[in-house]
Design an enzyme around this catalytic site. Structure first.
Site, PDB file in Angstrom:
ATOM      1  N   GLU A   1       0.817  -1.229   0.000  1.00 13.37           N
ATOM      2  CA  GLU A   1       0.000   0.000   0.000  1.00 13.37           C
ATOM      3  C   GLU A   1       0.847   1.274   0.000  1.00 13.37           C
ATOM      4  OE1 GLU A   1      -2.792  -0.500   3.249  1.00 13.37           O
ATOM      5  OE2 GLU A   1      -3.541  -2.385   2.447  1.00 13.37           O
TER       6      GLU A   1
ATOM      7  N   ASN B   1       2.345  -5.026  -3.216  1.00 12.49           N
ATOM      8  CA  ASN B   1       0.937  -5.374  -2.986  1.00 12.49           C
ATOM      9  C   ASN B   1       0.140  -4.092  -2.730  1.00 12.49           C
ATOM     10  OD1 ASN B   1      -0.972  -7.612  -2.466  1.00 12.49           O
ATOM     11  ND2 ASN B   1      -0.998  -6.904  -0.333  1.00 12.49           N
TER      12      ASN B   1
ATOM     13  N   HIS C   1     -10.196  -6.250  -2.531  1.00  7.97           N
ATOM     14  CA  HIS C   1     -11.306  -6.015  -1.589  1.00  7.97           C
ATOM     15  C   HIS C   1     -12.425  -5.350  -2.382  1.00  7.97           C
ATOM     16  CE1 HIS C   1      -9.049  -7.383   1.802  1.00  7.97           C
ATOM     17  NE2 HIS C   1      -8.058  -6.563   1.519  1.00  7.97           N
TER      18      HIS C   1
ATOM     19  N   GLU D   1      -5.966 -10.785  -1.452  1.00  7.24           N
ATOM     20  CA  GLU D   1      -6.840 -10.585  -0.266  1.00  7.24           C
ATOM     21  C   GLU D   1      -8.303 -10.521  -0.676  1.00  7.24           C
ATOM     22  OE1 GLU D   1      -5.541  -7.195   2.081  1.00  7.24           O
ATOM     23  OE2 GLU D   1      -3.428  -7.656   1.736  1.00  7.24           O
TER      24      GLU D   1
ATOM     25  N   ASP E   1     -12.062 -10.450  -1.139  1.00  9.03           N
ATOM     26  CA  ASP E   1     -13.395 -10.590  -0.538  1.00  9.03           C
ATOM     27  C   ASP E   1     -14.335  -9.681  -1.325  1.00  9.03           C
ATOM     28  OD1 ASP E   1     -12.582  -8.102   0.621  1.00  9.03           O
ATOM     29  OD2 ASP E   1     -12.362  -8.985   2.610  1.00  9.03           O
TER      30      ASP E   1
HETATM   31  O1  9MR Z   1      -7.850  -8.262   8.213  1.00 10.51           O
HETATM   32  C1  9MR Z   1      -6.988  -7.406   8.924  1.00 10.51           C
HETATM   33  C2  9MR Z   1      -7.669  -6.878  10.174  1.00 10.51           C
HETATM   34  O2  9MR Z   1      -7.887  -7.944  11.101  1.00 10.51           O
HETATM   35  C3  9MR Z   1      -6.837  -5.781  10.816  1.00 10.51           C
HETATM   36  O3  9MR Z   1      -7.561  -5.210  11.885  1.00 10.51           O
HETATM   37  C4  9MR Z   1      -6.494  -4.742   9.781  1.00 10.51           C
HETATM   38  C5  9MR Z   1      -5.656  -3.649  10.405  1.00 10.51           C
HETATM   39  O4  9MR Z   1      -5.031  -2.852   9.486  1.00 10.51           O
HETATM   40  O5  9MR Z   1      -5.799  -5.344   8.706  1.00 10.51           O
HETATM   41  C6  9MR Z   1      -6.593  -6.260   8.022  1.00 10.51           C
HETATM   42  O6  9MR Z   1      -5.924  -6.769   6.896  1.00 10.51           O
HETATM   43  C7  9MR Z   1      -5.557  -5.802   5.902  1.00 10.51           C
HETATM   44  C8  9MR Z   1      -4.318  -6.297   5.221  1.00 10.51           C
HETATM   45  O7  9MR Z   1      -3.308  -6.576   6.159  1.00 10.51           O
HETATM   46  C9  9MR Z   1      -3.811  -5.296   4.202  1.00 10.51           C
HETATM   47  N1  9MR Z   1      -4.845  -4.932   3.248  1.00 10.51           N
HETATM   48  C10 9MR Z   1      -6.123  -4.551   3.830  1.00 10.51           C
HETATM   49  C11 9MR Z   1      -6.610  -5.622   4.807  1.00 10.51           C
HETATM   50  C12 9MR Z   1      -7.986  -5.270   5.321  1.00 10.51           C
HETATM   51  O8  9MR Z   1      -7.944  -4.098   6.067  1.00 10.51           O
END
Ligand code: 9MR
Length: 330
Positions: free
Chosen positions: A146, A187, A223, A250, A252
Site C-alpha cells: 500500500e 501489494n 477487496h 486478499e 473478498d
Molecule cells: O484483516 C486485517 C484486520 O484484522 C486488521 O484489523 C487490519 C488492520 O489494518 O488489517 C486487516 O488486513 C488488511 C491487510 O493486512 C492489508 N490490506 C487490507 C486488509 C484489510 O484491512
C-alpha cells in the site's frame, strides 16, 4: 473389510476431487487457492477443517505484521508468527508472507524515526530478522504494501517522508538477500479498476526493474463490492503484461446491507468472474481469499453497512459464492 476400506478410499478421493478449490486451480497449472488464519481462528475446528480441505496457501491475517513481531526496536516476538508458520508447513501449505514494510500496524517507534541512517538500519534489520527466520519456508513476500494514494502519488508514510522512493528498492534488495528463493511482491488495493493508482504502480514497477531492483510479482488485494468486479480481468492483464507474476492476495466481495438472495446470487457470479479473471491471465499464480467464514471478517468493523463477503456463512456453511468460485475452476 477390504470392500469398505475401498469404499472409504473412493469416497475420500471423490470428495477431495469435488471439494478442493486448491486442487482444482493446481490442475489448471496455477500455484494455489489460499486463505488466511490467525490466533482468532486457529483453534476453531470448522475453520481449520475448511482450510485443510479447500486451501493450499496460508497468509497470517495479522501476526506477521511489524507491530506484532517487533513492537519495540530489536525486540522480536515470534510466538504467534511461528504458530502460523508451523500450522502451515506441517500441513504442506504454501505461505504468503504479509507484510514486511507497511505504514499501517506499524509501531510508533518506527513512525517517529526522522533520520535516513536510522530508518535504513531499522528496515534492514526488520527484514533480515523476519525474512531470515522463515527463509526457505515462504512462497512469496508482500515486501511493500500500500505505498500509493488513490491519486497515484506516494503515500505520506514515514518510509517515503524520510527515504523517498528508494525505501522500496531498499526493501526489495534486503528481502532478496535475506531469502533468495521467495517471490518478492509489491501489494496494493484498488488496483481492480483503471485509474491513476494502477498507472503509478505499473510505472514504479518499470523504474524498479530499470534499476535492477529484484521484484517478482504484483499483488492485487481485491477487496471488492458485489456488482463491481467487471474491470478486474483487464487490470490483472495489465499487471501480467509486465511479465511479472500476478496474484489476487486478499479477495473478498462485500454486500451492502440488507443481504438478500438477489445480492447473494450476484456475489456468486462475482466470485466466478474474479476466479476466471485469474485463470484468463497466464501470469496469475493464485488467489487468496481474505477469510473463511463471514463470522470472522475485517469488513464487519471497517464497513458496518456491508456484510457477508466470503465463501462460508456465519455458521460455516458453504454459500452460493463458493459455487461461483468452484464453477470457474471446473
Ligand atoms: O484483516 C486485517 C484486520 O484484522 C486488521 O484489523 C487490519 C488492520 O489494518 O488489517 C486487516 O488486513 C488488511 C491487510 O493486512 C492489508 N490490506 C487490507 C486488509 C484489510 O484491512
Amino acid at each position: 473389510m477390504k470392500l469398505s476400506a475401498f469404499v472409504v478410499t473412493a469416497v475420500l478421493a471423490v470428495s477431495s476431487v469435488n471439494a478442493a478449490l486448491d486442487a482444482k486451480i493446481k490442475a489448471k497449472g496455477r500455484a494455489y487457492y489460499g486463505n488466511i488464519i490467525d490466533q482468532n481462528t486457529i483453534n476453531i475446528g470448522q475453520v481449520t477443517n475448511i482450510l485443510n480441505t479447500e486451501f493450499g496457501a496460508i497468509t497470517a491475517e495479522n501476526s506477521w505484521k511489524w507491530d506484532a513481531i517487533e513492537p519495540s526496536r530489536n525486540n522480536f516476538n515470534w510466538g504467534n508468527a511461528d504458530a502460523i508458520a508451523n500450522w502451515a508447513t506441517s500441513r504442506g501449505k504454501l505461505i504468503r508472507g504479509h507484510t514486511l514494510v507497511w505504514h499501517s500496524q506499524l509501531p510508533g517507534w518506527v513512525q517517529n524515526i526522522g533520520d535516513r541512517n536510522t530508518l535504513t538500519q531499522v528496515i534492514q534489520n526488520h527484514i533480515n530478522q523476519v525474512a531470515g527466520r522463515y527463509r526457505g519456508r515462504v512462497y512469496a513476500w508482500d515486501v511493500v504494501n500500500e505505498v500509493f494514494e488513490e491519486n497515484g502519488s506516494f503515500r505520506n508514510s514515514v518510509f517515503y517522508r524520510v527515504l523517498g522512493e528508494e525505501f522500496i528498492d531498499l526493501a526489495f534488495r534486503t528481502a532478496r538477500a535475506a531469502d533468495a528463493n521467495a517471490k518478492l511482491y509489491i501489494n496494493d488495493y484498488n488496483l481492480d479498476g483503471p485509474g491513476p493508482k494502477i498507472d503509478a504502480l505499473l510505472a514504479l514497477v518499470g523504474r524498479l526493474r530499470g534499476r535492477g531492483t529484484p521484484i517478482d510479482g504484483i499483488g492485487s488485494q481485491g477487496h471488492l463490492i458485489v456488482g463491481q468486479v467487471g474491470n478486474v480481468e483487464a487490470q490483472l492483464k495489465r499487471m501480467g503484461d509486465t511479465g511479472l507474476d500476478v496474484a489476487i492476495t486478499e479477495l473478498d466481495i462485500r454486500i451492502q446491507r440488507p443481504v438478500d438472495s438477489t445480492k447473494l446470487a450476484q456475489q456468486q457470479r462475482d466470485y466466478e468472474t474474479v476466479t476466471k479473471a485469474c485463470l484468463n491471465v497466464p501470469q496469475c499464480v493464485g488467489i487468496t481469499i481474505w477469510g473463511v467464514s463471514d463470522r470472522h471478517t475485517w469488513v464487519d468493523s471497517t464497513f458496518p453497512s456491508f456484510d457477508s463477503p466470503l465463501l462460508w456463512d456465519d455458521n460455516y456453511s458453504r454459500k452460493s459464492a463458493y459455487t461461483g468460485a468452484d464453477t470457474a475452476l471446473n
